[in-house]
Motif scaffolding. Structure first.
Motif, PDB file in Angstrom:
ATOM      1  N   LEU A  58       0.395  -6.032  -0.064  1.00 14.66           N
ATOM      2  CA  LEU A  58       0.430  -4.307   0.678  1.00 14.66           C
ATOM      3  C   LEU A  58       2.074  -4.443   1.498  1.00 14.66           C
ATOM      4  CD1 LEU A  58      -3.375  -2.699   0.636  1.00 14.66           C
ATOM      5  CD2 LEU A  58      -1.359  -2.689  -0.607  1.00 14.66           C
ATOM      6  N   PHE A  59       1.067  -5.563   2.755  1.00 12.54           N
ATOM      7  CA  PHE A  59       2.534  -5.173   4.419  1.00 12.54           C
ATOM      8  C   PHE A  59       4.128  -5.488   2.756  1.00 12.54           C
ATOM      9  CE2 PHE A  59       0.597  -5.481   7.769  1.00 12.54           C
ATOM     10  CZ  PHE A  59      -0.483  -4.856   7.599  1.00 12.54           C
ATOM     11  N   PHE A  60       3.658  -6.664   1.354  1.00  4.08           N
ATOM     12  CA  PHE A  60       4.867  -6.534   1.393  1.00  4.08           C
ATOM     13  C   PHE A  60       6.169  -5.172   0.677  1.00  4.08           C
ATOM     14  CE2 PHE A  60       7.619  -8.046  -2.120  1.00  4.08           C
ATOM     15  CZ  PHE A  60       8.129  -9.077  -2.087  1.00  4.08           C
ATOM     16  N   TYR A  61       5.088  -4.542   0.200  1.00  3.00           N
ATOM     17  CA  TYR A  61       5.044  -3.738  -0.553  1.00  3.00           C
ATOM     18  C   TYR A  61       5.532  -3.071  -0.320  1.00  3.00           C
ATOM     19  CZ  TYR A  61       5.095   0.554  -3.569  1.00  3.00           C
ATOM     20  OH  TYR A  61       5.114   1.945  -4.100  1.00  3.00           O
ATOM     21  N   CYS A  62       5.249  -2.282   1.752  1.00  6.11           N
ATOM     22  CA  CYS A  62       5.692  -1.491   2.112  1.00  6.11           C
ATOM     23  C   CYS A  62       6.689  -1.938   2.992  1.00  6.11           C
ATOM     24  CB  CYS A  62       4.575  -1.471   3.172  1.00  6.11           C
ATOM     25  SG  CYS A  62       2.895   0.081   2.833  1.00  6.11           S
ATOM     26  N   LEU A  80       6.166   0.426   9.074  1.00  5.83           N
ATOM     27  CA  LEU A  80       5.244   0.052   9.551  1.00  5.83           C
ATOM     28  C   LEU A  80       4.185   0.566   9.872  1.00  5.83           C
ATOM     29  CD1 LEU A  80       7.261  -1.652  12.744  1.00  5.83           C
ATOM     30  CD2 LEU A  80       5.754  -2.881  10.988  1.00  5.83           C
ATOM     31  N   ALA A  81       4.370   2.486   9.392  1.00  6.68           N
ATOM     32  CA  ALA A  81       3.506   3.207   9.713  1.00  6.68           C
ATOM     33  C   ALA A  81       2.085   3.185   7.804  1.00  6.68           C
ATOM     34  CB  ALA A  81       4.176   4.153   9.592  1.00  6.68           C
ATOM     35  N   TRP A  82       3.360   2.721   6.487  1.00  2.14           N
ATOM     36  CA  TRP A  82       2.284   2.215   5.441  1.00  2.14           C
ATOM     37  C   TRP A  82       1.478   1.663   5.664  1.00  2.14           C
ATOM     38  CZ3 TRP A  82       0.823   6.551   3.067  1.00  2.14           C
ATOM     39  CH2 TRP A  82       2.205   7.515   2.960  1.00  2.14           C
ATOM     40  N   CYS A  83       2.175   0.606   6.643  1.00  7.59           N
ATOM     41  CA  CYS A  83       1.484  -0.808   6.503  1.00  7.59           C
ATOM     42  C   CYS A  83       0.291  -0.985   7.307  1.00  7.59           C
ATOM     43  CB  CYS A  83       2.413  -2.142   6.868  1.00  7.59           C
ATOM     44  SG  CYS A  83       3.716  -2.718   6.612  1.00  7.59           S
ATOM     45  N   GLY A 119      15.359  -8.818   1.902  1.00 10.58           N
ATOM     46  CA  GLY A 119      14.099  -9.942   1.604  1.00 10.58           C
ATOM     47  C   GLY A 119      13.118 -10.986   2.442  1.00 10.58           C
ATOM     48  N   LEU A 120      14.591 -11.129   3.221  1.00 13.28           N
ATOM     49  CA  LEU A 120      13.342 -12.279   4.461  1.00 13.28           C
ATOM     50  C   LEU A 120      12.417 -10.852   4.848  1.00 13.28           C
ATOM     51  CD1 LEU A 120      13.372 -14.420   5.798  1.00 13.28           C
ATOM     52  CD2 LEU A 120      15.328 -13.961   6.994  1.00 13.28           C
ATOM     53  N   ALA A 121      12.636  -9.530   5.413  1.00 17.32           N
ATOM     54  CA  ALA A 121      11.732  -8.998   5.974  1.00 17.32           C
ATOM     55  C   ALA A 121      10.652  -9.067   5.078  1.00 17.32           C
ATOM     56  CB  ALA A 121      12.030  -7.950   6.131  1.00 17.32           C
ATOM     57  N   SER A 122      10.520  -8.918   3.819  1.00 16.58           N
ATOM     58  CA  SER A 122       9.684  -8.258   3.251  1.00 16.58           C
ATOM     59  C   SER A 122       8.328  -9.313   3.322  1.00 16.58           C
ATOM     60  CB  SER A 122       9.618  -7.757   2.071  1.00 16.58           C
ATOM     61  OG  SER A 122      10.676  -7.387   1.720  1.00 16.58           O
ATOM     62  N   LEU A 123       9.273 -10.958   2.561  1.00 18.41           N
ATOM     63  CA  LEU A 123       8.503 -12.247   3.108  1.00 18.41           C
ATOM     64  C   LEU A 123       7.971 -12.474   4.225  1.00 18.41           C
ATOM     65  CD1 LEU A 123       7.827 -14.224   1.152  1.00 18.41           C
ATOM     66  CD2 LEU A 123       9.948 -15.435   2.129  1.00 18.41           C
ATOM     67  N   LEU A 124       8.091 -11.827   5.367  1.00 22.41           N
ATOM     68  CA  LEU A 124       7.576 -12.229   6.679  1.00 22.41           C
ATOM     69  C   LEU A 124       7.099 -11.313   7.043  1.00 22.41           C
ATOM     70  CD1 LEU A 124       8.042 -13.394   9.433  1.00 22.41           C
ATOM     71  CD2 LEU A 124       9.549 -11.188  10.231  1.00 22.41           C
ATOM     72  N   ALA A 125       6.837  -9.890   6.088  1.00 23.02           N
ATOM     73  CA  ALA A 125       5.753  -8.803   6.586  1.00 23.02           C
ATOM     74  C   ALA A 125       4.355  -9.573   5.830  1.00 23.02           C
ATOM     75  CB  ALA A 125       5.985  -7.715   5.692  1.00 23.02           C
ATOM     76  N   GLY A 126       5.196  -9.525   4.125  1.00 24.04           N
ATOM     77  CA  GLY A 126       3.290 -10.157   3.728  1.00 24.04           C
ATOM     78  C   GLY A 126       3.171 -11.728   4.244  1.00 24.04           C
ATOM     79  N   VAL A 154      -9.465 -10.386   0.064  1.00 25.85           N
ATOM     80  CA  VAL A 154      -8.932  -9.618   1.357  1.00 25.85           C
ATOM     81  C   VAL A 154      -7.364  -9.626   1.656  1.00 25.85           C
ATOM     82  CG1 VAL A 154      -8.726  -8.708   3.935  1.00 25.85           C
ATOM     83  CG2 VAL A 154     -10.625  -8.306   1.654  1.00 25.85           C
ATOM     84  N   GLU A 155      -7.424 -10.734   2.277  1.00 27.94           N
ATOM     85  CA  GLU A 155      -6.171 -11.738   2.396  1.00 27.94           C
ATOM     86  C   GLU A 155      -5.218 -11.963   1.781  1.00 27.94           C
ATOM     87  OE1 GLU A 155      -8.362 -14.725   5.052  1.00 27.94           O
ATOM     88  OE2 GLU A 155      -7.178 -15.701   3.282  1.00 27.94           O
ATOM     89  N   LEU A 156      -4.993 -11.658   0.664  1.00 22.44           N
ATOM     90  CA  LEU A 156      -3.876 -11.416  -0.487  1.00 22.44           C
ATOM     91  C   LEU A 156      -3.598 -10.090  -0.785  1.00 22.44           C
ATOM     92  CD1 LEU A 156      -4.860 -14.512  -2.671  1.00 22.44           C
ATOM     93  CD2 LEU A 156      -2.790 -14.178  -1.566  1.00 22.44           C
ATOM     94  N   ALA A 157      -4.480  -9.615  -0.631  1.00 17.60           N
ATOM     95  CA  ALA A 157      -3.997  -7.310  -0.909  1.00 17.60           C
ATOM     96  C   ALA A 157      -3.801  -7.619   0.395  1.00 17.60           C
ATOM     97  CB  ALA A 157      -5.866  -7.448  -1.185  1.00 17.60           C
ATOM     98  N   THR A 158      -4.089  -8.182   1.740  1.00 18.55           N
ATOM     99  CA  THR A 158      -2.836  -7.378   2.674  1.00 18.55           C
ATOM    100  C   THR A 158      -1.999  -8.092   2.144  1.00 18.55           C
ATOM    101  OG1 THR A 158      -5.412  -6.969   3.534  1.00 18.55           O
ATOM    102  CG2 THR A 158      -3.085  -7.152   4.982  1.00 18.55           C
ATOM    103  N   ALA A 159      -1.821  -8.951   2.611  1.00 13.55           N
ATOM    104  CA  ALA A 159       0.035  -9.356   2.546  1.00 13.55           C
ATOM    105  C   ALA A 159       0.887  -8.947   0.932  1.00 13.55           C
ATOM    106  CB  ALA A 159       0.088 -10.949   1.913  1.00 13.55           C
TER     107      ALA A 159
END
Length: 302
Positions: A129-133, A144-147, A6-13, A122-127
């Protein structure tokens, strides 16, 4: 120590917010950089001698964030972002993703001109997508590839919508990245399916393009669409090509009809196809190509 999922996903966001801020720069500046390069090449071809080429004046690019730029250097890093109306240089605390936009109430701190809502979108959309991946595939090479895939696709969608350009600087690396990811086992697509998908994606739209041009004398799409479709074939395999082209064509037709009814079509009555290919690519990433096909075709998609 292994990072909590969960922390990893949040960090990715959070990283996605920063990447999204950079993507805003790429979306605007990369097409301008291409245009400047084309201008220089055309001027060089028109020059009668090497001395004439050397004497050519430096092209001064115009950035909506920097109307008056003293330097001829123009790339993704230089010059610093400025207000397109008053020339106010954006300070670091005015460039914090989303928060600065909210704090400034969507206006320039110097002249009060309204800033585009696209920046936080754009910033929120990227956040997201990264969280989801990372939430789905984990903080590893696959996630990371899907990010990376998501960032490239989002950038292409906005560039194409603004300029009808799909830069080779993004589409070709995206295609090769898909092939490499398949070869290394970073995505759940066999290398054979990825290679065939890339080739079939390009050749299918290339064939449609020339058939349409032969029948009507008009160009229905650009070569960038071929390369983007090839990249999608590389990332999802050849079996995904039919679902992706169906959903992109369906959404594109609906949007095109709506824009025509509202009289919002651009000069020439066209809309770029790239954003709809991107939308279908994201749908394939979220739900899977076969789920899309079954949804569109019902019992015939099974």
């Amino acid at each position: 120590m292994e990072l909590d999922p969960g922390l990893a996903s949040l960090l990715a966001g959070l990283v996605g917010l920063l990447v999204g801020s950079f993507l805003n720069v790429v979306i605007y500046r990369l097409p301008k950089m291409m245009e400047l390069e084309w201008e220089r090449e055309c001027a060089s071809l028109r020059a009668s001698s090497a001395d004439d080429v050397a004497a050519l004046p430096e092209v001064q690019p115009i950035d909506t964030q920097a109307e008056a730029i003293p330097s001829a250097r123009f790339n993704l890093c230089v010059p610093a972002s400025r207000c397109g109306t008053c020339g106010h240089q954006v300070r670091w605390y005015e460039n914090i993703p989303v928060l600065s936009y909210v704090f400034l109430r969507g206006k320039c701190s110097a002249c009060g001109v309204r800033l585009s809502l696209r920046y936080p979108i754009v910033e929120l959309a990227t956040a997201f997508l990264f969280f989801y991946c990372i939430e789905r595939w984990g903080m590893g090479v696959q996630g990371l590839a899907w990010c990376g895939f998501s960032a490239a696709m989002l950038t292409l969608a906005f560039i194409d919508w603004d300029t009808t350009l799909l830069p080779d600087d993004i589409t070709l690396p995206l295609m090769w990245a898909g092939l490499l990811a398949a070869a290394l086992g970073w995505i759940a697509v066999p290398l054979y399916a990825s290679v065939v998908g890339a080739a079939a994606g390009y050749l299918s739209l290339w064939t449609i393009y020339w058939a349409f041009k032969w029948l009507t004398g008009k160009e229905g799409m650009g070569y960038g669409d071929f390369k983007l479709y090839a990249a999608l074939g590389a990332w999802f395999g050849w079996e995904a090509l039919l679902p992706i082209i169906l959903i992109s064509s369906l959404i594109g037709a609906v949007v095109g009809i709506a824009m025509k009814l509202m009289k919002n079509l651009r000069e020439g009555g066209y809309i770029p196809f790239g954003p709809f290919l991107v939308g279908a690519g994201f749908a394939a990433m979220f739900f899977g190509p076969q789920a899309i096909l079954q949804t569109i075709m019902g019992p015939w998609g099974r």
